[in-house]
Enzyme design. Structure first.
Site, PDB file in Angstrom:
ATOM      1  N   CYS A 378      -7.858 -76.718  29.301  1.00 30.00           N
ATOM      2  CA  CYS A 378      -6.897 -75.112  29.462  1.00 30.00           C
ATOM      3  C   CYS A 378      -7.865 -74.672  29.152  1.00 30.00           C
ATOM      4  O   CYS A 378      -8.360 -73.838  29.882  1.00 30.00           O
ATOM      5  CB  CYS A 378      -5.683 -75.576  28.537  1.00 30.00           C
ATOM      6  N   MET A 381     -11.028 -75.057  28.470  1.00 34.43           N
ATOM      7  CA  MET A 381     -12.190 -74.903  29.644  1.00 34.43           C
ATOM      8  C   MET A 381     -11.988 -72.905  29.996  1.00 34.43           C
ATOM      9  O   MET A 381     -13.313 -72.475  30.641  1.00 34.43           O
ATOM     10  CB  MET A 381     -11.673 -75.270  30.798  1.00 34.43           C
ATOM     11  N   HIS A 513      -4.517 -80.902  31.221  1.00 34.88           N
ATOM     12  CA  HIS A 513      -4.324 -81.344  30.398  1.00 34.88           C
ATOM     13  C   HIS A 513      -4.528 -83.159  30.176  1.00 34.88           C
ATOM     14  O   HIS A 513      -3.312 -83.480  30.613  1.00 34.88           O
ATOM     15  CB  HIS A 513      -2.830 -81.377  29.200  1.00 34.88           C
ATOM     16  N   GLU A 515      -4.980 -85.719  28.688  1.00 32.55           N
ATOM     17  CA  GLU A 515      -4.428 -86.318  27.290  1.00 32.55           C
ATOM     18  C   GLU A 515      -3.008 -86.662  27.378  1.00 32.55           C
ATOM     19  O   GLU A 515      -2.621 -87.178  26.586  1.00 32.55           O
ATOM     20  CB  GLU A 515      -4.640 -85.570  25.751  1.00 32.55           C
TER      21      GLU A 515
END
Length: 538
Positions: A378, A381, A513, A515
């Site tokens: 996010c 990057m 994301h 994760e």
């Protein structure tokens, strides 16, 4: 809903006893007995959702596939159950009050005086029943601590539900603390007794006591708790600390928690199939390999702000038989002299606001120059783009308009209109309200062939979750790509979703994301390959 049985999990004595992990563990055991199980979290705060709360105040905001900003416990539920949940699995007092007031304005209460009982409690019960549709079991975690003013009407709703559904459909589990007094070498049960007395005073009687304790309890202490709390002795379950949260279902199984559950619900003896789970837990507790990840963040005073990402690293490590150690690097203090000795890879997570940005950019530059495996998520990057434009393309004024609306080279900018996941046009400006105005939830991403992303996911199209307002500006794309920074993932309307750097062991940035979709049983592919790269480097 007719077949659904309910397990309500409350907490006493103090907060942060692990109701979320306890709820997840009970649900996991029932799921491994081939039942349809889900979990609902009730948050007693008046915020509509945690979306605008500081991570240092609340911890992580977990985003579901349908775009709800929810409590971090929803992340635990998904990771334990290995399934997607939705906005139906979390509600707050703010949402309850908003619904009741909206209904009153519509005239749905036929001119009656609006009261906590029955109008608020009816709305609570409606939402609980709605979340139970199609399930065998719904575990309901009630946030806060028994005795809190904010939780009173939730306990009243639970009391009413038990009356409506009958004893054979409802179990109340009370998570409490057995403190250890070191000077006298004693475990004290009095706080538990008082907490249960308060719970019963409010109309809710627990059938299972889940006692958090730093030490095992002997039979006499269990007998004492059972007698004073009016439960059977085998319904006193001792929850000692474990080396991994994923060992908790195994601990609960050993403690016999399924025995009182089966008895109360008139079920045959329950035998969960936990062999595969046990194998993964063993690899977490006693791995063969080690790596060290440099985690460059700014919310380090409350590491729960990065809960899903921490767990995603553990998941990847378990599948690689590797212990993932985190070297916490404060982005506000990070510079070109920061010691990275022994660090095998650099991770720059998402975040908001200008604080610590230059430290993150410095960390990205060092990962690029020192050939350290790098994953930017996010904001991570976006800052990789800023760093590359400044230090490779020579665009010294490159920045995000989040931090400087008048920067010379706005390589990251705010898109004022976009299509949401329901294909509805959304408009946002720099003056838009903060709550609920981001690109939220699951979106498709098209992956370029022969990229690290394609190697990880092994398919040309993926779905991942987003939580951001700002996007990469494609105006400068050709200049990056001429210098080796390739765009390898595209979303709807050709939004740039992923980048990677040529001639580098592993340098990947993703706007989504990853994760949020990582599970113990199925780690996220790009995080798994990031840890593989770190392991190769070590």
């Amino acid at each position: 809903m007719d077949r659904a049985k309910f397990i309500f999990v409350t907490g006493g004595v103090l907060s942060s006893l692990g109701k979320g992990i306890s709820s997840s563990s009970i649900a996991t055991l029932l799921q491994h007995c081939n039942y349809q199980v889900s979990i609902l979290k009730i948050d007693p705060y008046i915020n509509i959702d945690p979306g605008t709360m500081s991570p240092l105040e609340h911890g992580e905001v977990f985003v579901t596939s349908d775009g709800a900003e929810t409590d971090l416990d929803i992340g635990h539920y998904e990771r334990f159950l290995n399934r997607n949940l939705t906005r139906l699995n979390n509600f707050t007092t703010g949402q309850i009050f908003s619904s009741v007031i909206e209904n009153e304005r519509k005239g749905e209460y036929l001119g009656k005086t609006i009261q906590i009982v029955p109008h608020v409690t009816d709305e609570i019960k409606r939402r609980i029943k709605s979340a139970a549709k199609g399930l065998d079991f719904l575990i309901v975690e009630v946030g806060g601590t028994v005795g809190d003013m904010e939780g009173m009407f939730y306990l009243e709703a639970i009391r009413q539900l038990k009356l409506e559904l009958g004893n054979e459909k409802v179990i109340n589990v009370h998570v409490t603390l057995i403190p250890y007094i070191q000077t006298t070498n004693e475990l004290k049960t009095k706080p538990t007794q008082h907490s249960v007395q308060e719970l019963r005073r409010l109309g809710v009687t627990p059938q299972i006591i889940l006692a958090r304790s730093p030490k095992p309890l002997d039979k006499e202490l269990k007998k004492k708790i059972a007698l004073s709390c009016d439960v059977e002795q085998d319904s006193v379950i001792v929850a000692t600390d474990t080396k991994s949260i994923y060992a908790c279902p195994i601990l609960f199984l050993q403690e016999g928690i399924l025995t009182p559950i089966a008895r109360r619900f008139n079920l045959n003896k329950l035998h969960p199939k936990m062999a595969a789970w046990n194998t993964l837990v063993e690899k977490i507790i006693a791995p063969k390999h080690k790596v060290k990840i440099g985690f460059v963040g700014k919310y380090l005073s409350l590491k729960e702000s990065y809960k899903s990402l921490i767990e995603a690293l553990i998941h990847a490590g378990a599948h690689l038989d590797t212990q993932v150690n985190i070297e916490w690097l404060d982005s506000e203090n990070f510079n070109e002299k920061t010691d990275l000795e022994g660090v095998d890879a650099i991770l720059v997570p998402g975040g908001f606001g200008e604080r610590g940005i230059e430290g993150k950019i410095c960390a990205i530059q060092r990962a690029r120059l020192e050939k350290l495996p790098f994953l930017g998520i996010c904001l991570g990057m976006q800052l990789a783009i800023v760093e590359f434009c400044r230090n490779v393309l020579g665009l010294k004024g490159a920045n995000s308009t989040e931090f400087n609306q008048r920067c010379e080279y706005p390589v990251v900018y705010l898109i004022e209109d976009f299509m949401d996941q329901n294909h509805q046009k959304q408009v946002r400006t720099y003056n838009s309200p903060l709550g609920g105005t981001m690109r939220l939830g699951e979106y498709e991403c098209e992956i370029m062939p022969n990229s690290l992303l394609e190697k990880a996911y092994k398919k040309p199209n993926i779905k991942e979750r987003h939580r951001h307002r700002y996007e990469i500006n494609p105006k400068y794309r050709q200049e990056w790509e001429n210098k080796g920074l390739k765009v390898v993932g595209f979303g709807a309307n050709h939004l740039i979703e992923a980048i990677e750097l040529e001639d580098h062991p592993f340098f990947v940035g993703v706007q989504f994301h990853p994760e949020f979709t990582s599970r113990l049983q199925s780690p996220n592919p790009i995080i798994l390959d990031f840890i593989k790269s770190a392991l190769h480097k070590s």
